[in-house]
Design a protein around this motif. Sequence first.
Motif, PDB file in Angstrom:
ATOM      1  N   SER B 267       0.673  -1.565  -0.184  1.00  0.00           N
ATOM      2  CA  SER B 267      -0.158   0.162   0.285  1.00  0.00           C
ATOM      3  C   SER B 267       0.768   1.392   0.175  1.00  0.00           C
ATOM      4  O   SER B 267      -0.088   2.078  -0.283  1.00  0.00           O
ATOM      5  CB  SER B 267      -0.854  -0.256   0.994  1.00  0.00           C
ATOM      6  OG  SER B 267      -0.124  -0.193   2.162  1.00  0.00           O
ATOM      7  N   LEU B 268       1.834   0.898   0.038  1.00  0.00           N
ATOM      8  CA  LEU B 268       2.987   2.144   0.478  1.00  0.00           C
ATOM      9  C   LEU B 268       3.597   2.572  -1.078  1.00  0.00           C
ATOM     10  O   LEU B 268       4.977   2.810  -1.200  1.00  0.00           O
ATOM     11  CB  LEU B 268       3.781   2.331   1.765  1.00  0.00           C
ATOM     12  CG  LEU B 268       2.904   2.010   3.449  1.00  0.00           C
ATOM     13  CD1 LEU B 268       3.580   2.086   4.163  1.00  0.00           C
ATOM     14  CD2 LEU B 268       2.413   3.484   3.401  1.00  0.00           C
ATOM     15  N   ILE B 269       3.348   1.499  -2.079  1.00  0.00           N
ATOM     16  CA  ILE B 269       4.349   1.378  -3.187  1.00  0.00           C
ATOM     17  C   ILE B 269       4.023   2.566  -4.339  1.00  0.00           C
ATOM     18  O   ILE B 269       2.888   2.385  -4.260  1.00  0.00           O
ATOM     19  CB  ILE B 269       4.867   0.243  -3.880  1.00  0.00           C
ATOM     20  CG1 ILE B 269       5.885  -0.657  -2.931  1.00  0.00           C
ATOM     21  CG2 ILE B 269       5.443   0.213  -5.304  1.00  0.00           C
ATOM     22  CD1 ILE B 269       5.416  -2.336  -3.467  1.00  0.00           C
ATOM     23  N   VAL B 270       4.356   2.871  -4.221  1.00  0.00           N
ATOM     24  CA  VAL B 270       4.036   4.616  -5.854  1.00  0.00           C
ATOM     25  C   VAL B 270       4.706   4.053  -6.881  1.00  0.00           C
ATOM     26  O   VAL B 270       6.071   3.779  -7.274  1.00  0.00           O
ATOM     27  CB  VAL B 270       3.978   5.859  -5.055  1.00  0.00           C
ATOM     28  CG1 VAL B 270       3.317   6.340  -4.032  1.00  0.00           C
ATOM     29  CG2 VAL B 270       5.954   6.003  -4.893  1.00  0.00           C
ATOM     30  N   ASP B 271       3.373   4.682  -8.117  1.00  0.00           N
ATOM     31  CA  ASP B 271       3.824   4.683  -9.597  1.00  0.00           C
ATOM     32  C   ASP B 271       4.291   6.123  -9.675  1.00  0.00           C
ATOM     33  O   ASP B 271       3.349   6.982  -9.648  1.00  0.00           O
ATOM     34  CB  ASP B 271       2.445   4.441 -10.633  1.00  0.00           C
ATOM     35  CG  ASP B 271       2.387   2.486 -10.147  1.00  0.00           C
ATOM     36  OD1 ASP B 271       4.250   2.070 -10.930  1.00  0.00           O
ATOM     37  OD2 ASP B 271       2.205   2.683  -9.934  1.00  0.00           O
ATOM     38  N   LEU B 272       5.161   6.489  -9.998  1.00  0.00           N
ATOM     39  CA  LEU B 272       5.506   7.832 -10.522  1.00  0.00           C
ATOM     40  C   LEU B 272       4.976   8.455 -11.569  1.00  0.00           C
ATOM     41  O   LEU B 272       4.882   7.607 -12.754  1.00  0.00           O
ATOM     42  CB  LEU B 272       7.379   8.399 -10.281  1.00  0.00           C
ATOM     43  CG  LEU B 272       7.979   8.018  -8.980  1.00  0.00           C
ATOM     44  CD1 LEU B 272       8.951   9.025  -9.396  1.00  0.00           C
ATOM     45  CD2 LEU B 272       7.200   9.206  -8.150  1.00  0.00           C
ATOM     46  N   GLY B 273       4.405   9.182 -11.376  1.00  0.00           N
ATOM     47  CA  GLY B 273       3.483  10.129 -12.678  1.00  0.00           C
ATOM     48  C   GLY B 273       4.992  10.767 -13.347  1.00  0.00           C
ATOM     49  O   GLY B 273       5.909  11.306 -13.355  1.00  0.00           O
ATOM     50  N   THR B 274       3.550  12.337 -14.150  1.00  0.00           N
ATOM     51  CA  THR B 274       4.934  12.824 -14.575  1.00  0.00           C
ATOM     52  C   THR B 274       3.695  14.243 -15.120  1.00  0.00           C
ATOM     53  O   THR B 274       2.901  14.182 -14.996  1.00  0.00           O
ATOM     54  CB  THR B 274       4.980  12.360 -16.522  1.00  0.00           C
ATOM     55  OG1 THR B 274       5.450  10.952 -16.184  1.00  0.00           O
ATOM     56  CG2 THR B 274       5.867  13.366 -17.416  1.00  0.00           C
ATOM     57  N   VAL B 275       4.821  15.078 -14.995  1.00  0.00           N
ATOM     58  CA  VAL B 275       3.685  16.823 -14.703  1.00  0.00           C
ATOM     59  C   VAL B 275       2.931  16.532 -16.103  1.00  0.00           C
ATOM     60  O   VAL B 275       3.846  17.222 -16.853  1.00  0.00           O
ATOM     61  CB  VAL B 275       5.021  17.137 -14.513  1.00  0.00           C
ATOM     62  CG1 VAL B 275       4.058  19.576 -14.515  1.00  0.00           C
ATOM     63  CG2 VAL B 275       4.787  17.728 -13.504  1.00  0.00           C
ATOM     64  N   THR B 276       1.500  17.058 -15.934  1.00  0.00           N
ATOM     65  CA  THR B 276       0.998  17.739 -17.194  1.00  0.00           C
ATOM     66  C   THR B 276       1.758  19.579 -17.244  1.00  0.00           C
ATOM     67  O   THR B 276       1.606  19.981 -15.948  1.00  0.00           O
ATOM     68  CB  THR B 276      -0.145  18.013 -17.051  1.00  0.00           C
ATOM     69  OG1 THR B 276      -0.548  18.660 -15.982  1.00  0.00           O
ATOM     70  CG2 THR B 276      -1.209  16.080 -16.671  1.00  0.00           C
ATOM     71  N   PRO B 277       1.051  19.795 -18.661  1.00  0.00           N
ATOM     72  CA  PRO B 277       1.123  21.387 -18.767  1.00  0.00           C
ATOM     73  C   PRO B 277       0.970  21.875 -17.803  1.00  0.00           C
ATOM     74  O   PRO B 277       1.302  22.723 -17.089  1.00  0.00           O
ATOM     75  CB  PRO B 277       0.460  21.810 -19.908  1.00  0.00           C
ATOM     76  CG  PRO B 277       0.970  20.074 -20.694  1.00  0.00           C
ATOM     77  CD  PRO B 277       1.020  18.846 -19.740  1.00  0.00           C
ATOM     78  N   ALA B 278      -0.296  21.632 -17.086  1.00  0.00           N
ATOM     79  CA  ALA B 278      -1.522  22.617 -16.601  1.00  0.00           C
ATOM     80  C   ALA B 278      -0.880  22.899 -14.833  1.00  0.00           C
ATOM     81  O   ALA B 278      -0.766  23.329 -14.324  1.00  0.00           O
ATOM     82  CB  ALA B 278      -2.709  21.833 -16.437  1.00  0.00           C
ATOM     83  N   GLN B 279      -0.158  21.344 -14.943  1.00  0.00           N
ATOM     84  CA  GLN B 279       0.011  21.012 -13.674  1.00  0.00           C
ATOM     85  C   GLN B 279       1.557  21.783 -13.451  1.00  0.00           C
ATOM     86  O   GLN B 279       2.092  22.688 -12.675  1.00  0.00           O
ATOM     87  CB  GLN B 279       0.493  19.392 -13.273  1.00  0.00           C
ATOM     88  CG  GLN B 279      -0.400  19.400 -12.699  1.00  0.00           C
ATOM     89  CD  GLN B 279      -0.018  17.522 -12.533  1.00  0.00           C
ATOM     90  OE1 GLN B 279       0.492  16.819 -13.154  1.00  0.00           O
ATOM     91  NE2 GLN B 279      -0.920  16.573 -11.707  1.00  0.00           N
ATOM     92  N   ALA B 280       2.363  21.723 -14.451  1.00  0.00           N
ATOM     93  CA  ALA B 280       2.990  22.806 -14.663  1.00  0.00           C
ATOM     94  C   ALA B 280       3.134  24.288 -14.266  1.00  0.00           C
ATOM     95  O   ALA B 280       4.200  24.589 -13.686  1.00  0.00           O
ATOM     96  CB  ALA B 280       3.924  22.733 -16.061  1.00  0.00           C
TER      97      ALA B 280
END
Lengths: 336, 336
Positions: B267-280
């Motif tokens: 439950s503590l393992i994460v998949d990293l995502g990628t910052v979207t243009p909006a998030q950037a």
Amino acid sequence: MPNPPPGPKIEVPILKDLTIDNITTNVNLINAQAPDARLKYVLERLVTHLHDFARETRLSTDEWMAGIQFLTAVGQKCTDVRQEFILLSDTLGLSLLVDSLSHPKPRHSTEGTVLGPYHVHDAPARATGAAISADPEGEPLLCVCSVATTGGAPIPDVKVDVWETDSRGSYDVQYEDYSGERPDGRAVLTSDAEGVFWFGAIVPVPYRIPNDGPVGKMLDALGRHPWRPSHMHFMFEKKGFDHLITALYLRGDPYETSDAVFGVKESLIVDLGTVTPAQAQQYNVKEGTKLLTYDFVLVTDEETKTLRDEEARKAMEALGRENMRIIEGLPVPDVD
Amino acid sequence: MPNPPPGPKIEVPILKDLTIDNITTNVNLINAQAPDARLKYVLERLVTHLHDFARETRLSTDEWMAGIQFLTAVGQKCTDVRQEFILLSDTLGLSLLVDSLSHPKPRHSTEGTVLGPYHVHDAPARATGAAISADPEGEPLLCVCSVATTGGAPIPDVKVDVWETDSRGSYDVQYEDYSGERPDGRAVLTSDAEGVFWFGAIVPVPYRIPNDGPVGKMLDALGRHPWRPSHMHFMFEKKGFDHLITALYLRGDPYETSDAVFGVKESLIVDLGTVTPAQAQQYNVKEGTKLLTYDFVLVTDEETKTLRDEEARKAMEALGRENMRIIEGLPVPDVD
């Protein structure tokens, strides 16, 4: 980002999602990689008991941290001449237990007891008849002892380490200015052709184990006193015989039945005598001087080994552990 | 000869002629003088397990001495910024176990894991949005997290301690020139009105626990590697909620299933995502930056207490211990 080396191929359990109920099995599985079978067994029992202790007490994070801090303080209190972990082991009864396990004694041989933290490896060799104590405040004591086999044959050339405190209850190494150059209250003697060794000493006094450290705090918290009854340490070494670590205690000491380190055994309690005129002449001491006599009995390595193996086998049976071999008295899993 | 003070009246068992079979009972009897009932229970379990460990392994004098020397070395390796006993506890699975016992988690709350030895108490307070890592070699990571109750309500004003290594796998405190004046890879943040906190960090890397000390030697002897999978530590504090010590792990790490300190939970393992243009734009970072998001769920003190008491009661039943009371989650003998 560093590239961790591939390392040895990991063929271990999946160590993930470990819980109160499955962590012990998994820690033991990964430790089972140990190439040394004895280490593997010792660690398996250690981890199992450590975890059971935590589970049975529901050990809290605060208590765990107090334990970490206590053990750290014990380690940091240790110096070349003070071994606080031995003191901890002594005061928890572990030292006496380990001595009993390692050095089982057949009937009619001299029992062992705790080594304690004050033995040194470089005590001066002295001829029989020497005075080992230089303390003018101590009450003189003539010690006349012998050492023999369980069959009653005298054993010559036994290396006999003897050590005791001064009249203030302190070992030489406990003084701040101790350098090893002026040892006091200790010597290494040798038994003669008749198995006899004798020396001048002082009448032992009760003393407190060093209680200015974490172990002293522990005793306080437990409502226990730090006193040891009056005693003199002896250690015997001779090829072919089991190393004997023991001590003699004076009968009637106020701490005779409440030794802080659990070392007293009835067979090791002595009544001091008084030097007769004939003895005074023979040993060149004053008539009326206090006298300690004791006939030590050593066990051969062979006798000890047989007894130790037998006790280890019984213990494994009682534990229900099958497939164990006894190697040098130590249980080791029988690897297929 | 000193006159030992009479001291407290000795009303203890006759501690004499202690053997392999009777020493445990007697050590426990004398420790039962402890005025604190909880300490008395903890010591009784400790001494029992310590002695059983020695009896079941037939621990030899040499092995006992190796243990004494090992523990002494562990204590002496400890400094203000290195806690070798915690490392020992971590590598034997005790730390994870104690955390699980002290901080039981109901379903749907965030699981806890090992604290490790690198948390410091004086990390700098930083505003949300701060960059906690100054390492130019690290791969930038935007972390956007939230914290809520088990019922889903956001929790504002939570003190959130965050710490991670630099790109070389070292915590700031591990560098010889560490003084606390230039903290790196650590900060104390605060959740906002929506329970949100975010910050700039670097992508965690796997690292070796310090293995140049006695614990490293132990791992070697056991054939174990010293690696921890890539992770970032989090600690949450807010009045009324159970203190949560946890960490997030990166999926796919080579040590994901062989963590040297047993900390990984699915439950503590994460998949990293990628910052979207909006998030950037929103977070003022480059598009394509790696992104870590996680919604933490805290448990109230009340929920934790109820669960802990329940588990402690069950454990006492399983152990067959009657006459125990549960005080603050801890079993204590019911003194008549």
